[in-house]
Design a protein around this motif. Structure first.
Motif, PDB file in Angstrom:
ATOM      1  N   VAL A   1      30.080 -41.253   8.178  1.00 43.67           N
ATOM      2  CA  VAL A   1      30.416 -42.095   8.358  1.00 43.67           C
ATOM      3  C   VAL A   1      31.595 -41.991   7.601  1.00 43.67           C
ATOM      4  O   VAL A   1      32.013 -41.663   6.348  1.00 43.67           O
ATOM      5  CB  VAL A   1      29.588 -43.824   7.575  1.00 43.67           C
ATOM      6  N   GLY A   2      32.164 -43.574   7.534  1.00 43.78           N
ATOM      7  CA  GLY A   2      33.745 -44.179   6.868  1.00 43.78           C
ATOM      8  C   GLY A   2      32.702 -44.810   5.674  1.00 43.78           C
ATOM      9  O   GLY A   2      31.524 -45.181   5.334  1.00 43.78           O
TER      10      GLY A   2
ATOM     11  N   LEU B   1      31.513 -41.250  13.392  1.00 42.34           N
ATOM     12  CA  LEU B   1      31.790 -40.879  13.662  1.00 42.34           C
ATOM     13  C   LEU B   1      30.704 -40.035  14.929  1.00 42.34           C
ATOM     14  O   LEU B   1      29.825 -39.768  13.853  1.00 42.34           O
ATOM     15  CB  LEU B   1      32.742 -39.862  12.621  1.00 42.34           C
ATOM     16  N   VAL B   2      31.039 -40.198  16.003  1.00 43.96           N
ATOM     17  CA  VAL B   2      29.513 -39.752  16.683  1.00 43.96           C
ATOM     18  C   VAL B   2      30.229 -38.220  17.687  1.00 43.96           C
ATOM     19  O   VAL B   2      31.299 -38.473  18.327  1.00 43.96           O
ATOM     20  CB  VAL B   2      28.942 -40.724  17.524  1.00 43.96           C
ATOM     21  N   GLU B   3      29.018 -37.791  17.261  1.00 45.79           N
ATOM     22  CA  GLU B   3      28.903 -36.454  18.538  1.00 45.79           C
ATOM     23  C   GLU B   3      28.454 -37.022  19.248  1.00 45.79           C
ATOM     24  O   GLU B   3      27.027 -37.434  19.505  1.00 45.79           O
ATOM     25  CB  GLU B   3      28.275 -35.188  17.356  1.00 45.79           C
ATOM     26  N   ILE B   4      28.776 -37.416  21.026  1.00 45.25           N
ATOM     27  CA  ILE B   4      28.442 -37.922  22.284  1.00 45.25           C
ATOM     28  C   ILE B   4      27.572 -36.708  22.424  1.00 45.25           C
ATOM     29  O   ILE B   4      27.609 -35.616  22.871  1.00 45.25           O
ATOM     30  CB  ILE B   4      29.446 -38.137  23.008  1.00 45.25           C
ATOM     31  N   ALA B   5      26.413 -37.271  23.365  1.00 43.35           N
ATOM     32  CA  ALA B   5      25.022 -36.027  23.431  1.00 43.35           C
ATOM     33  C   ALA B   5      25.644 -36.722  25.011  1.00 43.35           C
ATOM     34  O   ALA B   5      25.098 -35.227  26.511  1.00 43.35           O
ATOM     35  CB  ALA B   5      23.588 -36.467  23.104  1.00 43.35           C
ATOM     36  N   ALA B   6      25.449 -37.709  25.299  1.00 50.67           N
ATOM     37  CA  ALA B   6      25.678 -37.981  26.818  1.00 50.67           C
ATOM     38  C   ALA B   6      26.062 -39.265  26.532  1.00 50.67           C
ATOM     39  O   ALA B   6      26.770 -40.367  25.990  1.00 50.67           O
ATOM     40  CB  ALA B   6      24.157 -38.502  26.991  1.00 50.67           C
ATOM     41  N   ALA B   7      26.856 -39.817  28.050  1.00 49.52           N
ATOM     42  CA  ALA B   7      28.061 -41.064  28.839  1.00 49.52           C
ATOM     43  C   ALA B   7      27.333 -40.960  29.629  1.00 49.52           C
ATOM     44  O   ALA B   7      27.312 -40.803  30.678  1.00 49.52           O
ATOM     45  CB  ALA B   7      29.419 -40.419  28.348  1.00 49.52           C
ATOM     46  N   GLY B   8      27.670 -42.678  29.598  1.00 49.64           N
ATOM     47  CA  GLY B   8      27.049 -43.101  31.014  1.00 49.64           C
ATOM     48  C   GLY B   8      28.099 -43.714  31.609  1.00 49.64           C
ATOM     49  O   GLY B   8      29.322 -43.846  31.191  1.00 49.64           O
TER      50      GLY B   8
ATOM     51  N   LYS C   1      24.238 -43.256   8.880  1.00 50.43           N
ATOM     52  CA  LYS C   1      24.003 -42.172   8.211  1.00 50.43           C
ATOM     53  C   LYS C   1      24.757 -40.740   8.726  1.00 50.43           C
ATOM     54  O   LYS C   1      24.251 -41.196   9.392  1.00 50.43           O
ATOM     55  CB  LYS C   1      23.171 -41.802   7.138  1.00 50.43           C
ATOM     56  N   ALA C   2      25.282 -39.923   8.369  1.00 53.07           N
ATOM     57  CA  ALA C   2      24.699 -39.127   9.115  1.00 53.07           C
ATOM     58  C   ALA C   2      23.355 -38.128   8.994  1.00 53.07           C
ATOM     59  O   ALA C   2      22.321 -38.554   8.605  1.00 53.07           O
ATOM     60  CB  ALA C   2      25.082 -37.448   8.467  1.00 53.07           C
ATOM     61  N   GLY C   3      23.449 -37.977  10.455  1.00 54.00           N
ATOM     62  CA  GLY C   3      21.824 -37.743  11.202  1.00 54.00           C
ATOM     63  C   GLY C   3      21.068 -38.791  12.112  1.00 54.00           C
ATOM     64  O   GLY C   3      20.455 -38.192  12.831  1.00 54.00           O
ATOM     65  N   ASP C   4      21.679 -39.859  11.313  1.00 57.78           N
ATOM     66  CA  ASP C   4      21.545 -40.928  12.472  1.00 57.78           C
ATOM     67  C   ASP C   4      21.334 -40.826  14.057  1.00 57.78           C
ATOM     68  O   ASP C   4      22.443 -40.421  14.231  1.00 57.78           O
ATOM     69  CB  ASP C   4      22.269 -42.425  12.507  1.00 57.78           C
ATOM     70  N   GLU C   5      20.661 -41.285  15.026  1.00 56.62           N
ATOM     71  CA  GLU C   5      20.830 -41.234  16.286  1.00 56.62           C
ATOM     72  C   GLU C   5      21.131 -42.219  16.932  1.00 56.62           C
ATOM     73  O   GLU C   5      20.180 -43.155  16.818  1.00 56.62           O
ATOM     74  CB  GLU C   5      19.441 -40.427  17.225  1.00 56.62           C
TER      75      GLU C   5
ATOM     76  N   LEU D   1      21.437 -48.066  16.774  1.00 56.34           N
ATOM     77  CA  LEU D   1      20.175 -47.261  16.398  1.00 56.34           C
ATOM     78  C   LEU D   1      19.742 -46.698  17.462  1.00 56.34           C
ATOM     79  O   LEU D   1      19.063 -48.091  18.101  1.00 56.34           O
ATOM     80  CB  LEU D   1      18.610 -46.434  15.689  1.00 56.34           C
ATOM     81  N   LYS D   2      19.683 -45.479  18.622  1.00 56.01           N
ATOM     82  CA  LYS D   2      19.180 -45.699  19.294  1.00 56.01           C
ATOM     83  C   LYS D   2      17.434 -45.778  20.066  1.00 56.01           C
ATOM     84  O   LYS D   2      16.947 -46.038  19.011  1.00 56.01           O
ATOM     85  CB  LYS D   2      19.430 -43.686  19.787  1.00 56.01           C
ATOM     86  N   PRO D   3      17.422 -46.883  20.237  1.00 59.90           N
ATOM     87  CA  PRO D   3      15.729 -46.493  20.911  1.00 59.90           C
ATOM     88  C   PRO D   3      15.090 -45.295  20.675  1.00 59.90           C
ATOM     89  O   PRO D   3      15.410 -44.391  21.684  1.00 59.90           O
ATOM     90  CB  PRO D   3      15.594 -47.455  22.619  1.00 59.90           C
ATOM     91  N   ARG D   4      13.975 -45.389  19.796  1.00 56.52           N
ATOM     92  CA  ARG D   4      13.089 -44.099  19.823  1.00 56.52           C
ATOM     93  C   ARG D   4      12.539 -43.550  20.687  1.00 56.52           C
ATOM     94  O   ARG D   4      12.184 -42.169  20.861  1.00 56.52           O
ATOM     95  CB  ARG D   4      12.219 -44.528  18.828  1.00 56.52           C
TER      96      ARG D   4
END
Length: 333
Positions: free
Chosen positions: A74-75, A31-38, A82-86, A112-115
């Motif tokens: 996460v399921g 489950l993701v809280e969305i910050a931005a969407a293309g 895990k919770a908190g991962d970008e 994982l998002k590119p750092r």
């Protein structure tokens, strides 16, 4: 939660900002809280009803194929996040809906998002990055020394594909307007064809691969650029029988795809060229490989503009006009 919903299939049908149910999670979901969407041309085509046979979403539903955000939960079967991962992702077909505050995505579709990227920059990558990867790495198997033509080099897919093809060691030609020539050269294009003044099929020859995202006329002319044994890959159609079978479509739809692509397949065969239609698929493992290239500085995002969540509908309409340089991104949080 707030989301942009499509109430019916229709060309230029406005998206409605409204309330949607919280995402339902399965044991293998993130489950993701969305910050931005293309935003993508695919979103407009689905809205217009062009993919109803292939992707029979039932209105009202939430559009959107790209996301970057933070894992909330996460399921019980999820092991890699895990919770908190970008993270960033392109949700698989049947589970789209990134123009919303939250979404549940299969673990296999997430990376994982590119750092070194912001959330908005990361949200610009998944669909175009996977499209270019699956076209050039998987299908075409581009090798050092190959000659690759990428149409519409200043668009979302084009800006990524040019950089990827160069990293693979190819000589890259692209079609673009004169105003975008400096942009595509800065991404690595060796040859830039001004499509308003030059006929690419008379300038280029002996190419190994063409990646087409334009109309049928451009697709046909691209055959003249390829050498025998070359590959013509189209992300704008027409779909072919091989694609229909991979998608598990019924006998009737396989025959429809066979007829739609018959002309271009015959012309390609007469020139000893292979034609393939690519409808990219979600793949978190490939996004992880793409993240490595981005973190190394090999590939950079190209963003035309970032708009607010409230501007989503207007931005999609403008995107469909085809004048954006790179991606348009919606800032949700």
């Amino acid at each position: 939660m707030k989301a942009f919903l499509l109430d019916r299939y229709k060309k230029k049908q406005p998206l409605r900002l409204g309330d949607a149910p919280e995402p339902a999670m399965g044991p293998g979901d993130v489950l993701v809280e969305i910050a931005a969407a293309g935003l993508n041309v695919l979103d407009a085509k689905i809205r217009n009803g062009e993919f109803k046979l292939l992707l029979p979403y039932k209105p009202p539903f939430i559009l959107g194929h790209d996301l970057a955000g933070t894992v909330i939960r996460v399921g019980r079967g999820v092991r890699r996040f895990k919770a908190g991962d970008e993270v960033y992702a392109r949700p698989r077909d049947g589970r789209i809906g990134t123009l919303a505050e939250r979404i549940a995505v299969a673990e296999a579709d997430v990376a994982l998002k590119p750092r070194n990227l912001s959330m908005a920059e990361a949200a610009s990558i998944p669909l175009v990055g996977l499209t270019a990867w699956q076209a050039l790495v998987e299908l075409a198997k581009v090798e050092p020394g190959d000659k690759v033509l990428i149409h519409a080099g200043s668009g979302g897919v084009g800006t990524f594909a040019i950089q990827l093809a160069k990293d693979l060691g190819a000589t890259v030609a692209t079609t673009a307007s004169a105003g975008n020539a400096d942009l595509v050269r800065s991404l690595g294009a060796d040859i830039v064809i001004d499509y308003k003044r030059q006929d690419f099929e008379t300038v280029l020859s002996g190419y190994d691969v063409v990646l087409n995202s334009l109309d049928g006329d451009t697709l046909r002319k691209s055959l003249d650029v390829l050498k025998p044994g070359g590959r013509l890959i189209s992300i704008s159609g027409p779909p072919d029988p091989a694609f229909a079978k991979v998608q598990g479509l019924n006998w009737f739809l396989v025959q429809v795809m066979r007829l739609l692509s018959l002309g271009i397949r015959r012309k390609a065969k007469a020139r000893s060229v292979d034609y393939a239609f690519l409808f990219m698929r979600a793949n978190g493992a490939q996004l992880a490989e793409i993240a490595v290239l981005i973190e190394a500085g090999t590939i950079r995002p190209v963003i035309d503009r970032v708009v607010s969540f409230a501007e989503t509908d207007a931005a999609l309409t403008e995107l469909e006009a085809g004048r954006s340089k790179g991606k348009v991104v919606v800032q949700i949080r």
